[in-house]
Enzyme design. Structure first.
Site, short mmCIF file in Angstrom:
data_model
loop_
_atom_site.label_atom_id
_atom_site.label_comp_id
_atom_site.label_asym_id
_atom_site.label_seq_id
_atom_site.Cartn_x
_atom_site.Cartn_y
_atom_site.Cartn_z
N LYS A 72 0.87 -1.18 0.00
CA LYS A 72 0.00 0.00 0.00
C LYS A 72 0.91 1.23 0.00
O LYS A 72 1.48 1.59 1.03
CB LYS A 72 -0.92 -0.02 1.23
N GLU A 146 8.93 0.52 11.71
CA GLU A 146 10.05 1.46 11.75
C GLU A 146 9.44 2.85 11.76
O GLU A 146 8.89 3.31 10.74
CB GLU A 146 10.97 1.29 10.55
N CYS A 180 14.06 9.48 8.51
CA CYS A 180 14.03 9.16 9.93
C CYS A 180 15.42 9.02 10.53
O CYS A 180 15.60 9.17 11.73
CB CYS A 180 13.20 7.90 10.18
N GLU A 279 10.26 15.48 15.95
CA GLU A 279 10.80 15.47 14.59
C GLU A 279 10.53 16.79 13.87
O GLU A 279 9.43 17.33 13.94
CB GLU A 279 10.16 14.34 13.79
#
Length: 375
Positions: A72, A146, A180, A279
């Site tokens: 997806k 993750e 990331c 972040e």
């Protein structure tokens, strides 16, 4: 494209090394065999930041361990997946082994909550990972997550500053900071703080950025969309209100097309600022001055994220201390933040566990089958 092909080649080599075990039994005449068997259907739910390579990262370990996979892709980047599926269609892979399901967030939620799915491999944000875990919970579906990162980079007084600047700059501007692994915060020892800040500010200010289709010589392209640009802009504005010092950048760059933010360095940051804790996912580097490695490690570990970290030092003893005490799945010493294919891409806490690298990641895509064979 080349890295994707290299990764497929690397993972294919592991097909010859899927190993079971023979375990001693307490019973006379009995042998215990532990075999590895496919799980069944793997769902690979992708983010938008590496839309081509991450298909291979989900597909390769799933297929070579005998599973089928449903990919997806992100609704932001479906074309990459379409192109990948065209390449798959030209291969000898049987129909129904590699599958694609396009759609919005609700499509991913339906896939994650399906009883027909035996494992979900997801790369993306912590918030989305939590929703996927909740959707998978009723069926106790196996998860491989993750998630986000807030990677600290520690620069000690004995570091090669030019090396540290090159590596941290590269880590901060790769994919416009939308990775990331990226160095998201810097702790620099006071003795070299001024020199490091001057050097990294010069490197960030010299970054060539713009439209990659119009300028092949650039170091950095645009952010993914307007919402990302506005989020980065808001984080910088908040940091400045909280007392951060703007060294370079700090503004939206109007280049006519795309969503560009100037490469930015913020000094005088501290551990309670949002920009040091959450972040950024953009080309912004906040810096905090510290007085020792011990202080830097304590600040680095004071985080809900734990994917990657980095250290710059010439002192082997300090490097070994950091390796023991940094609470992150990966630590890079005197190099940029990017894992090797043969390494283990894994994290702790909210970073979840990245799989699919090396044997440990490969075995995430199988289940153990213990057989008691009484002769």
């Amino acid at each position: 494209m080349h890295f994707t092909a290299d990764y497929l080649d690397y993972m294919a080599e592991w097909a010859r090394r899927i190993e079971g075990e023979v375990i001693s039994s307490d019973r006379a005449g009995e042998q215990i065999f532990l075999l590895r068997k496919p799980l069944g259907v793997v769902a690979g739910i992708l983010p938008w930041n590496f839309p081509f390579f991450l298909i291979a990262r989900k597909m390769a370990p799933a297929l070579l361990t005998g599973n089928t996979i449903v990919i997806k892709p992100s609704e932001e980047t479906p074309i990459n997946c379409h192109l990948f599926s065209q390449l798959v269609a030209q291969s000898a892979l049987p129909a129904g082994v590699f599958n694609v399901l396009y759609g919005q967030a609700q499509t991913g939620a339906e896939l994650a909550g399906s009883a027909a799915v035996d494992m979900i491999s997801f790369t993306g944000s912590v918030a989305t990972g939590a929703r996927i875990a909740a959707a998978a919970a009723p069926h106790i579906t196996k998860l491989n997550l993750e998630l986000g990162g807030k990677a600290p980079a520690i620069v000690l007084a004995d570091a090669d500053l030019d090396l540290a600047v090159r590596a941290i700059h590269a880590s901060r501007v790769i994919n416009t900071g939308q990775v990331c692994n990226c160095a998201e915060r810097v702790y620099v020892e006071r003795k070299v703080a001024d020199a490091f800040i001057d050097k990294i500010a010069s490197a960030m200010a010299a970054t060539r950025y713009g439209d990659p289709l119009a300028r092949p010589d650039i170091d950095m392209g645009p952010l993914i969309n307007r919402q990302a640009l506005q989020r980065v802009q808001a984080k910088v504005a908040q940091a400045l209100q909280e007392g951060a010092q703007l060294i370079t950048g700090g503004q939206v760059a109007e280049l006519g097309a795309g969503f560009h933010f100037q490469p930015t360095v913020l000094a005088a940051c501290h551990g309670q600022m949002d920009i040091m804790r959450q972040e950024i996912f953009g080309p912004v580097l906040p810096i905090q001055v510290v007085d020792s490695l011990e202080e830097a490690i304590a600040l680095a570990n004071d985080s809900s994220y734990g994917l990657t970290s980095s250290l710059y030092t010439r002192d082997l003893g300090k490097a070994m201390q950091a390796m023991r005490e940094l609470d992150f799945g990966e630590t890079y010493i005197n190099r940029e933040n990017f894992e090797a294919m043969q390494g283990f891409h894994a994290g702790v806490r909210q970073s979840g566990i990245g799989g699919a690298d090396g044997k440990n990641g490969l075995y995430e895509y199988t289940h153990s089958h213990v057989i008691y064979l009484q002769s």
